[in-house]
Design a protein around this motif. Structure first.
Motif, short mmCIF file in Angstrom:
data_model
loop_
_atom_site.label_atom_id
_atom_site.label_comp_id
_atom_site.label_asym_id
_atom_site.label_seq_id
_atom_site.Cartn_x
_atom_site.Cartn_y
_atom_site.Cartn_z
N ALA A 20 -54.02 33.97 35.04
CA ALA A 20 -53.06 35.01 34.41
C ALA A 20 -52.86 36.19 35.57
CB ALA A 20 -53.37 35.35 33.30
N THR A 24 -49.61 37.94 37.42
CA THR A 24 -49.55 39.49 37.39
C THR A 24 -49.11 39.95 38.50
OG1 THR A 24 -50.81 39.79 35.38
CG2 THR A 24 -50.18 41.86 36.58
N LEU A 51 -48.02 39.80 26.98
CA LEU A 51 -47.19 39.11 27.68
C LEU A 51 -47.87 37.90 28.42
CD1 LEU A 51 -45.44 42.32 29.44
CD2 LEU A 51 -44.44 40.53 28.07
N LEU A 52 -49.44 38.16 28.58
CA LEU A 52 -50.02 37.07 29.35
C LEU A 52 -50.75 36.12 28.42
CD1 LEU A 52 -51.70 39.19 32.11
CD2 LEU A 52 -49.76 37.59 32.46
N LEU A 375 -41.80 35.04 30.99
CA LEU A 375 -42.85 35.77 30.11
C LEU A 375 -42.42 36.58 29.08
CD1 LEU A 375 -45.21 36.80 33.33
CD2 LEU A 375 -45.72 35.02 31.34
#
Length: 524
Positions: A20, A24, A51-52, A375
Motif C-alpha cells: 500500500a 501511495t 483509502l488504503l 481508491l
C-alpha cells in the motif's frame, strides 16, 4: 457498541495490502490526504487508513455514500460529532495525566472523573441527535441516532450518575470479610454505608470494637494500605472497564466522523478550484472463472477488465464495468488554480488497457487519475470526475519506474523484477494493476517479451492491467492479437492536449519533439 457510520451490520475494516505504501507514492495519494486533513493530523491518519484499507463490499460503499450525502447537506452535524468525540478523548487524557502513581484507588478515582465527564458528553450526544434526527435520511445516521436514544436514555444516565456517586467513597470504606485458612482475610465485599437517621433520637452506629493505628507506625500503615488496595481492586477494575467501554465508543465515533469530515474538506478544496466531483457507482464484481496461478504463493481467479468497445456483451456476468466522464488527477488539480485536462473512458469487458503516445502527453497523469478514482470510489467518498462507474476491485497495485538503487547492490532491471514478483505474490482476484513504463530499463525485445508474459499471466488470472509504455513491439503485438486478448488501446497525441483517445499504437513516441526542443527552441 459501535456508531456504525462506516459499515452496515457487523462488518469491520480490513488492513491494507503489503504494498500500500508503494501505491501511495506512485499515485501521489498524499496530496489527496493533505486536502482531506486540512492541517489536522488525525484526519490525515484516518483518511490514509480508510483509502488504503481492503475495499469494502459495494453495499457498504452505498451505505457510506448515503451518510456522506447527509453530511454534505448538514456539514455542521459531522463537525459537531467530531468535536464531541474529541472532547471525550481529551477528558480521558486529562484524567490519566493527573495520576502520578499506580494503585487501585488512583485507578478508581481516575475512572470516576472520566465517567463523570462521559455522562455530560452522552447527554450532549442525545441533544445533538434530537436536533438533527429530522434532517437526515441515511440508514447510517438513523440507526446511530436510534442507538443514542436507546442506549443512553434518561434512565440509563440517571443510573450511571447514581453509581458514580456511590463510587465516590469520600475517604470512607466499609468492607465485610471472613477468616479463611490460616486466619487470612478473604471474601472481601464493599458495603454501602448505613444512612444515619436524623433527629433527636438518632441511633449511634459507631462500631463498638475499634482499633486506631498509633501515630508514626509506618509498618501498620503499609499493611493497612495493602489491605485497602486488595479491597478496592475489584471495584477499580470494574469502573475502569466501564470507562474503557464508553471510551471505545467515542474513539470509534471520532474515527467515523473524521472520514466524513475529511471528505467534506476534499469536496471544498476541489470545488473552490472549479473542478467537478461526483459520488461514483460501485457494482458487484462478476463471479470468478476457472482458477489460475500467478506464482507459487499466489493463486488467482476470475475475469476483470476495461474497454470502450467489448468483444463480450456488456450484460455478460464476466464483464466488469469501468466508465468515467471528466476524469482527472485530483493531486494535480489541488496544485493548480485553473481546471486541469480531463479524460473520458468507456470500458467494459476488457482485460487490458494499453496506453501509448507522445512524451508528456498525459499518459502518467491518466494512470494516476484512474488509480486514485478507484481508491476513492472503494472508500465511499467523492471521485474526481463528473461521473464514475466501476465494479468492485480487490485492490489497486502499481508498478511505476523508480530511480536507480543508490546502494548499487542491484540494477534497475533487477529492482523492477523484484517489485513485480512482490505484486504477483500479493494481488488477488479482481485486482487492478497499473504499470507505468514497466521494463523500460532493458532492451525493447527483452522488455516487450517479459511484459507480454506478465500481462498474459495477470489477465488469465482475472487481473485487470493498465499499461503505459513506449515499447512499440509490446503494444503492437497486443494490438495484433486483440481478438484473443480483449484490450482497449489509448493514445496521447503530440498536440499536448493531455487528453487520450482510442487509437492503435504508433511506432514512435514523437522523439522529434525532444530533438526540436533541444536544437531549435526558437521554432517552438
Amino acid at each position: 457498541m459501535r456508531p456504525g457510520l462506516l459499515f452496515a451490520g457487523d462488518a469491520e475494516a480490513r488492513p491494507a495490502h503489503a504494498l500500500a505504501e508503494r501505491v501511495t507514492e506512485d499515485l501521489g495519494l498524499s496530496a489527496v490526504i493533505d486536502a482531506m486533513a486540512a492541517g489536522d493530523a488525525f484526519l490525515a491518519e484516518t483518511a490514509r487508513s480508510v483509502l488504503l484499507a481492503a475495499p469494502p463490499s459495494p453495499e457498504d460503499v452505498a451505505y457510506r455514500q448515503e451518510v456522506l450525502a447527509d453530511c454534505l447537506r448538514e456539514p455542521d452535524l459531522v463537525r459537531e460529532l467530531y468535536e464531541l468525540a474529541g472532547r471525550a478523548l481529551q477528558a480521558q487524557r486529562t484524567a490519566a495525566g493527573a495520576v502520578y502513581f499506580d494503585s487501585p484507588e488512583t485507578l478508581l478515582n481516575q475512572s470516576i472523573v472520566t465517567l463523570t465527564a462521559y455522562v455530560t458528553l452522552l447527554r450532549d450526544l442525545r441533544a445533538l441527535a434530537g436536533r438533527y434526527r429530522p434532517r437526515v435520511s441515511s440508514t447510517g445516521f438513523t440507526q446511530f441516532f436510534t442507538l443514542a436514544d436507546d442506549q443512553f436514555d434518561d434512565a440509563y444516565l440517571a443510573s450511571v450518575t447514581n453509581r458514580i456517586a456511590e463510587l465516590s467513597l469520600d475517604g470512607n470504606l466499609l468492607v465485610s470479610a471472613r477468616l479463611g485458612a490460616g486466619n487470612q482475610s478473604e471474601g472481601f465485599a464493599i458495603r454501602r454505608p448505613e444512612r444515619q437517621s436524623r433527629g433527636l433520637f438518632r441511633r449511634n452506629t459507631t462500631p463498638k470494637a475499634t482499633y486506631k493505628l498509633p501515630y508514626g507506625d509506618e509498618a501498620a500503615s503499609r499493611a493497612l494500605g495493602t489491605l485497602r488496595d486488595r479491597m478496592l481492586a475489584g471495584l477499580a477494575i470494574s469502573a475502569d472497564r466501564s470507562a474503557r467501554s464508553v471510551l471505545a465508543f467515542f474513539t470509534a465515533l471520532r474515527f467515523d466522523a473524521a472520514f466524513y469530515l475529511g471528505s467534506l474538506n476534499l469536496h471544498q478544496a476541489l470545488t473552490t478550484r472549479g473542478a467537478q466531483i461526483c459520488l461514483p457507482s460501485v457494482l458487484a464484481s462478476p463471479p470468478p472463472s476457472s482458477p489460475s496461478a500467478l506464482s507459487s504463493s499466489s493463486a488467482l481467479s476470475s475475469s476483470s477488465a476495461l474497454s470502450s468497445s467489448s468483444a463480450l456483451s456488456p450484460s455478460s456476468p464476466l464483464s466488469p464495468e469501468l466508465t468515467a466522464r471528466g476524469l482527472y488527477d485530483p493531486g494535480l488539480q489541488l496544485r493548480l488554480d485553473e481546471p486541469v485536462a480531463t479524460n473520458d473512458l468507456n470500458a467494459d469487458g476488457k482485460s487490458l488497457i494499453m496506453v501509448t503516445g507522445a512524451n508528456r502527453g498525459g499518459k502518467s497523469t491518466f494512470l494516476r487519475s484512474l488509480g486514485l478514482a478507484q481508491l476513492m470510489a472503494a472508500a465511499g467518498t467523492f471521485v474526481a470526475a463528473t461521473s464514475f462507474t466501476t465494479s468492485a476491485r480487490s485492490g489497486v497495485f502499481t508498478h511505476f519506474t523508480t530511480d536507480e538503487d543508490d546502494s548499487k547492490t542491484s540494477g534497475k532491471f533487477d529492482e523492477e523484477l523484484r517489485r513485480m514478483s512482490q505484486i504477483a505474490d500479493t494481488i488477488g482476484p479482481h485486482g487492478l494493476l497499473l504499470c507505468n513504463e514497466t521494463f523500460q530499463s532493458t532492451n525493447e525485445r527483452e522488455g516487450s517479451d517479459l511484459a507480454r508474459h506478465i500481462i498474459d499471466a495477470m489477465t488469465d488470472a482475472g487481473v485487470t492491467v493498465v499499461f503505459v509504455t513506449h515499447l512499440h513491439e509490446l503494444a503492437q503485438a497486443c494490438y495484433d492479437q486483440r481478438d484473443r486478448l480483449p484490450a482497449l488501446f489509448l493514445r496521447a497525441d503530440r498536440d499536448r492536449s493531455f487528453r487520450l483517445h482510442e487509437a492503435p499504437p504508433e511506432p514512435t513516441s514523437h522523439g522529434t519533439d525532444l530533438w526540436h526542443r533541444l536544437h531549435h527552441p526558437a521554432a517552438l
